[in-house]
Design a protein around this motif. Structure first.
Motif, short mmCIF file in Angstrom:
data_model
loop_
_atom_site.label_atom_id
_atom_site.label_comp_id
_atom_site.label_asym_id
_atom_site.label_seq_id
_atom_site.Cartn_x
_atom_site.Cartn_y
_atom_site.Cartn_z
N LYS A 42 0.83 -1.21 0.00
CA LYS A 42 0.00 0.00 0.00
C LYS A 42 0.87 1.26 0.00
CE LYS A 42 -3.46 2.37 2.78
NZ LYS A 42 -3.21 3.19 3.91
N LYS A 43 1.87 1.31 0.88
CA LYS A 43 2.72 2.50 1.00
C LYS A 43 3.61 2.66 -0.23
CE LYS A 43 1.37 4.21 4.91
NZ LYS A 43 0.84 5.57 5.01
N ALA A 44 4.04 1.55 -0.81
CA ALA A 44 4.86 1.62 -2.02
C ALA A 44 4.06 2.20 -3.18
CB ALA A 44 5.42 0.25 -2.37
N VAL A 45 2.84 1.72 -3.37
CA VAL A 45 1.99 2.24 -4.45
C VAL A 45 1.69 3.72 -4.21
CG1 VAL A 45 -0.31 2.10 -5.50
CG2 VAL A 45 1.01 0.00 -5.08
N GLU A 46 1.40 4.10 -2.96
CA GLU A 46 1.16 5.52 -2.65
C GLU A 46 2.38 6.37 -3.03
OE1 GLU A 46 0.18 5.82 1.51
OE2 GLU A 46 -1.79 4.89 1.24
N TYR A 48 4.77 5.66 -5.27
CA TYR A 48 4.89 5.69 -6.73
C TYR A 48 3.87 6.67 -7.33
CZ TYR A 48 8.28 1.94 -7.56
OH TYR A 48 9.43 1.18 -7.63
N GLU A 49 2.65 6.65 -6.83
CA GLU A 49 1.62 7.57 -7.33
C GLU A 49 1.99 9.02 -7.03
OE1 GLU A 49 -1.90 5.92 -5.54
OE2 GLU A 49 -2.31 4.67 -7.30
N MET A 50 2.58 9.27 -5.86
CA MET A 50 3.01 10.62 -5.51
C MET A 50 4.05 11.12 -6.52
SD MET A 50 5.25 12.01 -2.30
CE MET A 50 6.68 11.19 -3.00
N ILE A 51 5.00 10.25 -6.87
CA ILE A 51 6.02 10.63 -7.85
C ILE A 51 5.37 10.93 -9.20
CG2 ILE A 51 8.05 9.84 -9.15
CD1 ILE A 51 8.64 10.45 -6.20
N GLY A 52 4.44 10.08 -9.61
CA GLY A 52 3.75 10.30 -10.88
C GLY A 52 3.03 11.65 -10.90
N LYS A 53 2.38 12.01 -9.81
CA LYS A 53 1.66 13.29 -9.74
C LYS A 53 2.61 14.48 -9.83
CE LYS A 53 -2.21 11.36 -7.22
NZ LYS A 53 -2.84 11.16 -5.91
N LEU A 54 3.82 14.34 -9.32
CA LEU A 54 4.80 15.43 -9.43
C LEU A 54 5.08 15.74 -10.90
CD1 LEU A 54 7.43 14.54 -6.66
CD2 LEU A 54 5.51 16.14 -6.51
N PRO A 105 -2.27 3.57 -14.88
CA PRO A 105 -2.56 2.84 -13.64
C PRO A 105 -1.39 1.93 -13.24
CG PRO A 105 -4.37 2.62 -15.21
CD PRO A 105 -3.24 3.28 -15.94
N ILE A 106 -1.13 1.87 -11.95
CA ILE A 106 -0.10 0.97 -11.44
C ILE A 106 -0.77 -0.39 -11.22
CG2 ILE A 106 1.47 0.50 -9.52
CD1 ILE A 106 1.74 3.55 -9.21
N GLN A 107 -0.44 -1.32 -12.08
CA GLN A 107 -1.07 -2.64 -12.03
C GLN A 107 -0.13 -3.67 -12.65
OE1 GLN A 107 -4.62 -1.80 -14.23
NE2 GLN A 107 -3.61 -1.83 -16.20
N ASN A 108 -0.44 -4.94 -12.44
CA ASN A 108 0.35 -6.03 -13.01
C ASN A 108 1.84 -5.88 -12.70
OD1 ASN A 108 0.90 -8.39 -14.43
ND2 ASN A 108 1.06 -7.32 -16.40
N TYR A 109 2.17 -5.88 -11.42
CA TYR A 109 3.54 -5.69 -10.99
C TYR A 109 3.88 -6.67 -9.87
CZ TYR A 109 1.46 -3.42 -6.96
OH TYR A 109 0.72 -3.17 -5.83
N GLY A 133 10.93 -5.55 -17.09
CA GLY A 133 11.93 -5.27 -16.06
C GLY A 133 11.93 -3.85 -15.56
N GLY A 134 11.05 -3.02 -16.10
CA GLY A 134 10.99 -1.61 -15.70
C GLY A 134 10.08 -1.41 -14.51
N GLY A 135 10.07 -0.21 -14.03
CA GLY A 135 9.24 0.13 -12.89
C GLY A 135 7.75 0.05 -13.22
N ALA A 136 6.95 -0.05 -12.17
CA ALA A 136 5.50 -0.18 -12.33
C ALA A 136 4.82 1.15 -12.65
CB ALA A 136 4.89 -0.78 -11.07
N LEU A 137 5.52 2.26 -12.44
CA LEU A 137 4.95 3.57 -12.76
C LEU A 137 5.37 3.97 -14.16
CD1 LEU A 137 3.51 6.24 -12.08
CD2 LEU A 137 5.69 7.05 -11.14
N TRP A 138 4.36 4.17 -15.01
CA TRP A 138 4.60 4.60 -16.39
C TRP A 138 3.84 5.88 -16.64
CZ3 TRP A 138 8.22 2.49 -19.35
CH2 TRP A 138 8.72 1.26 -18.94
#
Length: 170
Positions: A42-46, A48-54, A105-109, A133-138
């Protein structure tokens, strides 16, 4: 011989390097694998989403606070000059301000532990050659561009995951 005709080739090995500097790295981190894994996810996805929003919101100052000091420290190990550091800052500005990003969306990781389980990445399960092999945030941009920020999470000793969350390690 075994890789002839293959699209990808993966190889890894471990070695001890002698360098002219000291680097603490992640040695003072917690073993993340021993924590509540649902909370970790949960905290990892949060994070990653915070970075995406930046990036979506073009928050250059906040991206620089997270990434630039570590990038400069790493570049310092290559003994780069001030002009190169200025060029790095300009690249950050172009990357953050120059595109209209959309966070996918962060999914399938999967959660991938590194550094004696003191570092964590969310890695896509995609078999697509461009994503594998890349990160889950695209972050997508323009018609067919995409960008995956390099995010590795770290939890220093004494930091509470539930109330303080992860830090980004570089």
């Amino acid at each position: 011989k075994e890789v002839t005709g293959k699209e990808t080739f993966e190889f890894s090995f471990t070695f001890d390097a002698k360098v002219p500097y000291e680097y603490e790295g992640w040695t003072k981190g917690q073993d993340i694998s021993k924590l509540d894994q649902e909370l970790v996810r949960k905290k990892a996805v949060e994070f990653y989403e915070m970075i995406g929003k930046l990036y979506v919101n073009k928050e250059l100052d906040n991206v620089l606070k997270l990434d630039y000091p570590a990038d400069i420290r790493i570049k310092g190990t290559y003994y780069v000059n001030k002009l190169n550091l200025q060029e790095t800052l300009e690249e950050y500005t172009d990357d953050v301000k120059g595109y209209n990003y959309k966070m996918e969306p962060i999914q399938n990781y999967k959660m991938e532990y590194m550094g004696n389980k003191k570092l964590l990445r969310l890695v896509t399960n995609s078999l697509d050659i461009d994503l594998r092999g890349g990160g889950a945030l695209w972050l997508s941009y323009d018609d067919d561009g995409f960008f995956a920020p390099g995010i590795t999470l770290y939890l220093p000793e004494g930091r509470d995951l539930a109330t303080q969350g992860f830090m980004m390690w570089k």
